[in-house]
Enzyme design. Sequence first.
Site, PDB file in Angstrom:
ATOM      1  N   MET A  95      40.162  40.917  46.879  1.00  0.00           N
ATOM      2  CA  MET A  95      41.130  41.053  48.133  1.00  0.00           C
ATOM      3  C   MET A  95      40.708  42.669  48.270  1.00  0.00           C
ATOM      4  O   MET A  95      41.516  43.573  48.832  1.00  0.00           O
ATOM      5  CB  MET A  95      42.420  40.993  48.047  1.00  0.00           C
ATOM      6  CG  MET A  95      42.488  39.371  47.776  1.00  0.00           C
ATOM      7  SD  MET A  95      44.127  38.985  48.752  1.00  0.00           S
ATOM      8  CE  MET A  95      45.417  39.843  47.785  1.00  0.00           C
ATOM      9  N   GLY A  96      39.637  43.112  47.648  1.00  0.00           N
ATOM     10  CA  GLY A  96      39.239  44.726  47.742  1.00  0.00           C
ATOM     11  C   GLY A  96      40.252  45.601  47.011  1.00  0.00           C
ATOM     12  O   GLY A  96      40.934  45.064  45.860  1.00  0.00           O
ATOM     13  N   ALA A  97      40.107  46.901  47.355  1.00  0.00           N
ATOM     14  CA  ALA A  97      40.787  47.993  46.578  1.00  0.00           C
ATOM     15  C   ALA A  97      40.589  47.801  45.083  1.00  0.00           C
ATOM     16  O   ALA A  97      41.309  47.555  44.146  1.00  0.00           O
ATOM     17  CB  ALA A  97      42.582  47.822  46.350  1.00  0.00           C
ATOM     18  N   LEU A  98      39.203  47.835  44.500  1.00  0.00           N
ATOM     19  CA  LEU A  98      38.649  47.492  43.632  1.00  0.00           C
ATOM     20  C   LEU A  98      38.917  48.374  42.469  1.00  0.00           C
ATOM     21  O   LEU A  98      39.011  49.452  42.510  1.00  0.00           O
ATOM     22  CB  LEU A  98      37.091  47.136  43.558  1.00  0.00           C
ATOM     23  CG  LEU A  98      36.585  46.194  44.681  1.00  0.00           C
ATOM     24  CD1 LEU A  98      35.037  46.475  44.694  1.00  0.00           C
ATOM     25  CD2 LEU A  98      37.102  44.919  44.636  1.00  0.00           C
ATOM     26  N   HIS A  99      39.312  47.942  41.069  1.00  0.00           N
ATOM     27  CA  HIS A  99      39.642  48.633  39.936  1.00  0.00           C
ATOM     28  C   HIS A  99      38.740  48.152  38.864  1.00  0.00           C
ATOM     29  O   HIS A  99      37.907  47.298  39.068  1.00  0.00           O
ATOM     30  CB  HIS A  99      41.162  48.728  39.858  1.00  0.00           C
ATOM     31  CG  HIS A  99      41.833  47.384  39.849  1.00  0.00           C
ATOM     32  ND1 HIS A  99      41.574  46.540  38.933  1.00  0.00           N
ATOM     33  CD2 HIS A  99      42.618  46.919  40.762  1.00  0.00           C
ATOM     34  CE1 HIS A  99      42.241  45.199  39.170  1.00  0.00           C
ATOM     35  NE2 HIS A  99      43.036  45.514  40.124  1.00  0.00           N
TER      36      HIS A  99
ATOM     37  N   GLY B 271      39.642  46.198  36.560  1.00  0.00           N
ATOM     38  CA  GLY B 271      39.818  44.801  36.264  1.00  0.00           C
ATOM     39  C   GLY B 271      38.979  44.015  36.875  1.00  0.00           C
ATOM     40  O   GLY B 271      38.008  43.065  36.509  1.00  0.00           O
ATOM     41  N   HIS B 272      38.466  44.490  38.348  1.00  0.00           N
ATOM     42  CA  HIS B 272      37.348  43.621  39.072  1.00  0.00           C
ATOM     43  C   HIS B 272      36.155  43.801  38.631  1.00  0.00           C
ATOM     44  O   HIS B 272      35.261  42.833  38.426  1.00  0.00           O
ATOM     45  CB  HIS B 272      37.400  44.180  40.527  1.00  0.00           C
ATOM     46  CG  HIS B 272      38.444  43.882  41.319  1.00  0.00           C
ATOM     47  ND1 HIS B 272      39.583  44.931  41.746  1.00  0.00           N
ATOM     48  CD2 HIS B 272      39.268  42.639  41.744  1.00  0.00           C
ATOM     49  CE1 HIS B 272      40.651  44.374  42.319  1.00  0.00           C
ATOM     50  NE2 HIS B 272      40.222  43.122  42.316  1.00  0.00           N
TER      51      HIS B 272
ATOM     52  N   VAL C  18      42.491  43.638  32.170  1.00  0.00           N
ATOM     53  CA  VAL C  18      42.155  44.921  31.791  1.00  0.00           C
ATOM     54  C   VAL C  18      43.539  46.099  31.938  1.00  0.00           C
ATOM     55  O   VAL C  18      44.182  45.788  33.038  1.00  0.00           O
ATOM     56  CB  VAL C  18      40.878  45.420  32.697  1.00  0.00           C
ATOM     57  CG1 VAL C  18      40.633  46.769  32.396  1.00  0.00           C
ATOM     58  CG2 VAL C  18      39.811  44.525  32.405  1.00  0.00           C
TER      59      VAL C  18
ATOM     60  N   ARG D 227      48.252  46.780  43.290  1.00  0.00           N
ATOM     61  CA  ARG D 227      49.414  47.188  43.942  1.00  0.00           C
ATOM     62  C   ARG D 227      50.198  48.263  43.048  1.00  0.00           C
ATOM     63  O   ARG D 227      51.058  48.839  43.433  1.00  0.00           O
ATOM     64  CB  ARG D 227      50.574  45.915  43.826  1.00  0.00           C
ATOM     65  CG  ARG D 227      50.236  44.883  44.804  1.00  0.00           C
ATOM     66  CD  ARG D 227      51.186  43.922  44.957  1.00  0.00           C
ATOM     67  NE  ARG D 227      51.050  42.879  46.223  1.00  0.00           N
ATOM     68  CZ  ARG D 227      50.449  41.925  46.165  1.00  0.00           C
ATOM     69  NH1 ARG D 227      50.084  41.186  45.021  1.00  0.00           N
ATOM     70  NH2 ARG D 227      50.336  41.174  47.037  1.00  0.00           N
TER      71      ARG D 227
END
Length: 291
Positions: A31-35, A37-38, A177, A188
Amino acid sequence: MLETLKSPSAMQQWSQKKHSEGKTIGFVPTMGALHRGHISLIEASKQENDLTVVSIFVNPAQFSAGEDFEKYPRDFDGDFKKLEQTDIDALFLPQASDMYGDGFATFIEVRGISGKLCGAYRAGHFTGVATVVAKLFNTIMPERAYFGLKDYQQCVVIRKMAADLNMPVSLRFCETVREQDGLAMSSRNAYLSADQRHDAPILYRALCEAGSLISGGQLLKFTDAATLIQQILKSSAHISEIQYGSVYDSETLDDISEQDAASYSGKTVTLAIAVKIGSTRLIDNLLVTVP
Ligand code: PAF
């Protein structure tokens, strides 16, 4: 330049062409807001597949009334730069109207497990997740799809859906992660104030301490581990609500805190937590093998 496909039909044609050329496709839904973990999911996909597709779609169907759909973090420019650096092969970027056209009427409900844990607090959430993931699978047609274990219940729901509906995709569930202090990476986390952020690793601490009790092999029942989780969470100055925090059967997601530990010997149980810190809902979990 990263190839971006916006309509489901364009995405489907892209995948069909790649399959006709004999290429395998790995898929990372987001859902975007990539970190990080993604990014770890993308790296896992790149290792196992010829091509990797990422989707960014903040799925309205998985937010219930009063949840954070409107304010969910969106950072398309930042995401695009990160994806260019990871060297993926295509980005699927649909609009809500592409995914849920007028008169959309078909939803996938994974009965039983969808109503437990988070499902008891987020009406319709997992029906929204299952429906969009099924649509994404039908659009991208991946050989393999990658999900983070941080959303453990989501993994269980998707596994059940894929098995029940004979979906021709291999699912890969990848390790959570964490930040250096143990906080699980989540889009979030950006909602937390500095003080709340400082306190947030208490979730992971509760999981680790309870997990050590179980793996120490001294417990007759899991009750002490569940009680320890509650005690640690209650000691936080910033947790405003504990929604759940206990020991669960990893398949059924039933609370097993009253069960004999011996009956789970050699099996993996799931310690899972959902709390609110201020108005921010955080979840985390730990899988522990019972000696
Ligand atoms: O985990 C998420 O980010 C979402 O639930 C998913 C799997 C992309 C479906 O919208």
